[in-house]
Design a protein around this motif. Sequence first.
Motif, PDB file in Angstrom:
ATOM      1  N   MET A 166     -14.879  -4.295  18.512  1.00  0.00           N
ATOM      2  CA  MET A 166     -16.215  -4.727  18.127  1.00  0.00           C
ATOM      3  C   MET A 166     -17.214  -4.325  19.218  1.00  0.00           C
ATOM      4  O   MET A 166     -16.870  -4.366  20.397  1.00  0.00           O
ATOM      5  N   PRO A 167     -18.420  -3.973  18.800  1.00  0.00           N
ATOM      6  CA  PRO A 167     -19.406  -3.541  19.804  1.00  0.00           C
ATOM      7  C   PRO A 167     -20.030  -4.729  20.537  1.00  0.00           C
ATOM      8  O   PRO A 167     -21.226  -4.960  20.462  1.00  0.00           O
ATOM      9  N   LEU A 168     -19.208  -5.495  21.241  1.00  0.00           N
ATOM     10  CA  LEU A 168     -19.718  -6.725  21.858  1.00  0.00           C
ATOM     11  C   LEU A 168     -19.996  -6.604  23.352  1.00  0.00           C
ATOM     12  O   LEU A 168     -20.707  -7.415  23.923  1.00  0.00           O
ATOM     13  N   GLN A 169     -19.413  -5.614  24.000  1.00  0.00           N
ATOM     14  CA  GLN A 169     -19.600  -5.423  25.450  1.00  0.00           C
ATOM     15  C   GLN A 169     -19.183  -6.662  26.251  1.00  0.00           C
ATOM     16  O   GLN A 169     -19.758  -6.970  27.279  1.00  0.00           O
ATOM     17  N   LEU A 170     -18.213  -7.391  25.728  1.00  0.00           N
ATOM     18  CA  LEU A 170     -17.722  -8.565  26.464  1.00  0.00           C
ATOM     19  C   LEU A 170     -16.215  -8.414  26.644  1.00  0.00           C
ATOM     20  O   LEU A 170     -15.506  -8.109  25.682  1.00  0.00           O
ATOM     21  N   SER A 171     -15.756  -8.640  27.878  1.00  0.00           N
ATOM     22  CA  SER A 171     -14.328  -8.416  28.103  1.00  0.00           C
ATOM     23  C   SER A 171     -13.513  -9.525  27.428  1.00  0.00           C
ATOM     24  O   SER A 171     -13.919 -10.675  27.398  1.00  0.00           O
ATOM     25  N   GLY A 172     -12.395  -9.117  26.875  1.00  0.00           N
ATOM     26  CA  GLY A 172     -11.487 -10.076  26.256  1.00  0.00           C
ATOM     27  C   GLY A 172     -11.744 -10.344  24.793  1.00  0.00           C
ATOM     28  O   GLY A 172     -11.081 -11.188  24.201  1.00  0.00           O
ATOM     29  N   TRP A 207     -16.866  -9.286   5.096  1.00  0.00           N
ATOM     30  CA  TRP A 207     -16.869  -9.233   6.554  1.00  0.00           C
ATOM     31  C   TRP A 207     -17.577  -7.976   7.019  1.00  0.00           C
ATOM     32  O   TRP A 207     -17.527  -6.951   6.361  1.00  0.00           O
ATOM     33  N   HIS A 208     -18.256  -8.070   8.136  1.00  0.00           N
ATOM     34  CA  HIS A 208     -18.804  -6.858   8.757  1.00  0.00           C
ATOM     35  C   HIS A 208     -18.691  -7.005  10.268  1.00  0.00           C
ATOM     36  O   HIS A 208     -18.661  -8.133  10.792  1.00  0.00           O
ATOM     37  N   LYS A 209     -18.632  -5.882  10.936  1.00  0.00           N
ATOM     38  CA  LYS A 209     -18.485  -5.925  12.388  1.00  0.00           C
ATOM     39  C   LYS A 209     -19.684  -6.608  13.017  1.00  0.00           C
ATOM     40  O   LYS A 209     -20.821  -6.175  12.814  1.00  0.00           O
ATOM     41  N   PRO A 210     -19.475  -7.688  13.773  1.00  0.00           N
ATOM     42  CA  PRO A 210     -20.621  -8.372  14.365  1.00  0.00           C
ATOM     43  C   PRO A 210     -21.226  -7.543  15.490  1.00  0.00           C
ATOM     44  O   PRO A 210     -20.551  -7.206  16.450  1.00  0.00           O
ATOM     45  N   GLY A 211     -22.487  -7.186  15.325  1.00  0.00           N
ATOM     46  CA  GLY A 211     -23.123  -6.373  16.356  1.00  0.00           C
ATOM     47  C   GLY A 211     -24.125  -7.175  17.167  1.00  0.00           C
ATOM     48  O   GLY A 211     -24.658  -6.719  18.160  1.00  0.00           O
ATOM     49  N   GLY A 212     -24.377  -8.402  16.765  1.00  0.00           N
ATOM     50  CA  GLY A 212     -25.424  -9.193  17.416  1.00  0.00           C
ATOM     51  C   GLY A 212     -24.963 -10.063  18.557  1.00  0.00           C
ATOM     52  O   GLY A 212     -25.649 -10.993  18.929  1.00  0.00           O
ATOM     53  N   GLY A 213     -23.788  -9.797  19.072  1.00  0.00           N
ATOM     54  CA  GLY A 213     -23.313 -10.554  20.221  1.00  0.00           C
ATOM     55  C   GLY A 213     -22.448 -11.733  19.839  1.00  0.00           C
ATOM     56  O   GLY A 213     -22.042 -11.907  18.689  1.00  0.00           O
ATOM     57  N   LEU A 214     -22.212 -12.549  20.846  1.00  0.00           N
ATOM     58  CA  LEU A 214     -21.248 -13.649  20.720  1.00  0.00           C
ATOM     59  C   LEU A 214     -21.666 -14.681  19.662  1.00  0.00           C
ATOM     60  O   LEU A 214     -20.838 -15.183  18.913  1.00  0.00           O
ATOM     61  N   ARG A 215     -22.977 -14.969  19.611  1.00  0.00           N
ATOM     62  CA  ARG A 215     -23.453 -16.010  18.693  1.00  0.00           C
ATOM     63  C   ARG A 215     -23.121 -15.649  17.241  1.00  0.00           C
ATOM     64  O   ARG A 215     -22.646 -16.475  16.476  1.00  0.00           O
ATOM     65  N   GLU A 216     -23.353 -14.392  16.905  1.00  0.00           N
ATOM     66  CA  GLU A 216     -23.066 -13.977  15.524  1.00  0.00           C
ATOM     67  C   GLU A 216     -21.562 -14.004  15.251  1.00  0.00           C
ATOM     68  O   GLU A 216     -21.119 -14.357  14.158  1.00  0.00           O
ATOM     69  N   LEU A 217     -20.805 -13.649  16.288  1.00  0.00           N
ATOM     70  CA  LEU A 217     -19.351 -13.657  16.130  1.00  0.00           C
ATOM     71  C   LEU A 217     -18.844 -15.069  15.845  1.00  0.00           C
ATOM     72  O   LEU A 217     -17.987 -15.273  14.978  1.00  0.00           O
ATOM     73  N   ILE A 218     -19.388 -16.049  16.563  1.00  0.00           N
ATOM     74  CA  ILE A 218     -18.980 -17.442  16.353  1.00  0.00           C
ATOM     75  C   ILE A 218     -19.325 -17.878  14.924  1.00  0.00           C
ATOM     76  O   ILE A 218     -18.536 -18.543  14.259  1.00  0.00           O
ATOM     77  N   LYS A 219     -20.502 -17.436  14.459  1.00  0.00           N
ATOM     78  CA  LYS A 219     -20.894 -17.768  13.080  1.00  0.00           C
ATOM     79  C   LYS A 219     -19.917 -17.159  12.075  1.00  0.00           C
ATOM     80  O   LYS A 219     -19.662 -17.703  11.019  1.00  0.00           O
ATOM     81  N   GLN A 220     -19.400 -15.995  12.446  1.00  0.00           N
ATOM     82  CA  GLN A 220     -18.562 -15.238  11.497  1.00  0.00           C
ATOM     83  C   GLN A 220     -17.090 -15.610  11.537  1.00  0.00           C
ATOM     84  O   GLN A 220     -16.295 -15.056  10.803  1.00  0.00           O
TER      85      GLN A 220
END
Lengths: 183, 237
Positions: free
Chosen positions: A31-37, B158-171
Amino acid sequence: MKKQPYFTTFELIMLALFSALVVVAKIALRMPLQLSGHSGIFWMALVVAAAGIVPKRGAASLVGLTSGILAAFLGMGDLGALNTFLSYTVIGIGSDLILWLLGGDPENLVVAGLVGTIGHTCKFLVKWALGTLTGAPVGFVALGLVRAVVGYIVFGALGGILGALTLRALRKAGFFAYLAEKK
Amino acid sequence: MAKRKGPLLVNDSPLRKADPRTKLALCLGLSLTVMLPLEKLFVATVAYALLLLWARLFRSAVEQIWRIRFLLLGLFIVDWLVVSPYLAMVVTLRLIFLTNAFTLFFATTTPGELRLALEWLRLPYPYAFSLSLAFQSLDLLDSEWRAILEAQQSRGAWHKPGGGLRELIKQIGNLVAISVPAVVLTAKRAWGMTEAAYARGFDSPHRTSYHELTMGRLDWILLAGSLAGSVALLLWR
């Protein structure tokens, strides 16, 4: 009388395929998250799911060990095969241990979250141990790892929760009844 | 398999002919080298580099080191500035050894050979079998995994979360759309494989292996050479 093996053949094969799935998920799901782990989400989800589907002590450890060997053969990880193998294995063993200490219900969101967090963070024990083995001052090693550790905790917890949600969805869908028939 | 990094099988290496048990012993011995002081470690590094050159694995080893170049450089500079140049060199060499010690084994051994070595180490056959089965299933599971991803993406589940951690948690709930079919397909496949294994006499008490491990001249030379090298390093003052 022939001694019954601890894991049945079906369970062993299923755990082996789960191990392969762990490695595949790690490679395929970037995933394009740029966060390790962040790959720990599916990693820990699959480890927790495996421990729920084969509810025997050692199931997660076996997944960790097997996926560690697979990952080492595929040349995954930047710090070499030894670090890769040990990291995967320790994640499995750590998850098993925490699951055992917490009563062994991976469908419980809190338990699964904790299993995911601690299991995933166990990876740091390996990095820390190998770092210490090189003779580098412990402070440097800790400093180098501290940035990544937050990501590992968060993604481990999310992975554990995802594992529990997966198990719940599978139970709702009648997967465990299907499995009981096969056993 | 899509993206693999690192030491895949190097078929033209002379170590391909060596017994996996010999290579495992060599790698374990090499891992212990990290405990040596700088002078001995330096000699061991030169010897290991020569072994890698002979085994045509030098390139794999250099690629491995290149991947951690920033880590090595950072550690070297910090150790040099804060502690001493001696420690900087020791730590760098040890890290290089630790990351490369098992290149010898994994770049020249097939999972099938590892299985035989594990069986020789008295690992029960079903465990060794499941390990090689896992390896052989990688490509299959990879294509299944990708099919699930594409199917769920095309359904909008499902789609690859590109908006960072917050969107990932939502997903996180939506990720179940991937994990559930993956688990179900894996269980189905496991059942099919179990039935196929039993149909082929998996639990037969009189099992024999088509391939068997044999220690050849190369193995004894490698073992004797590494033993002599280790003794010389230990006795050298």
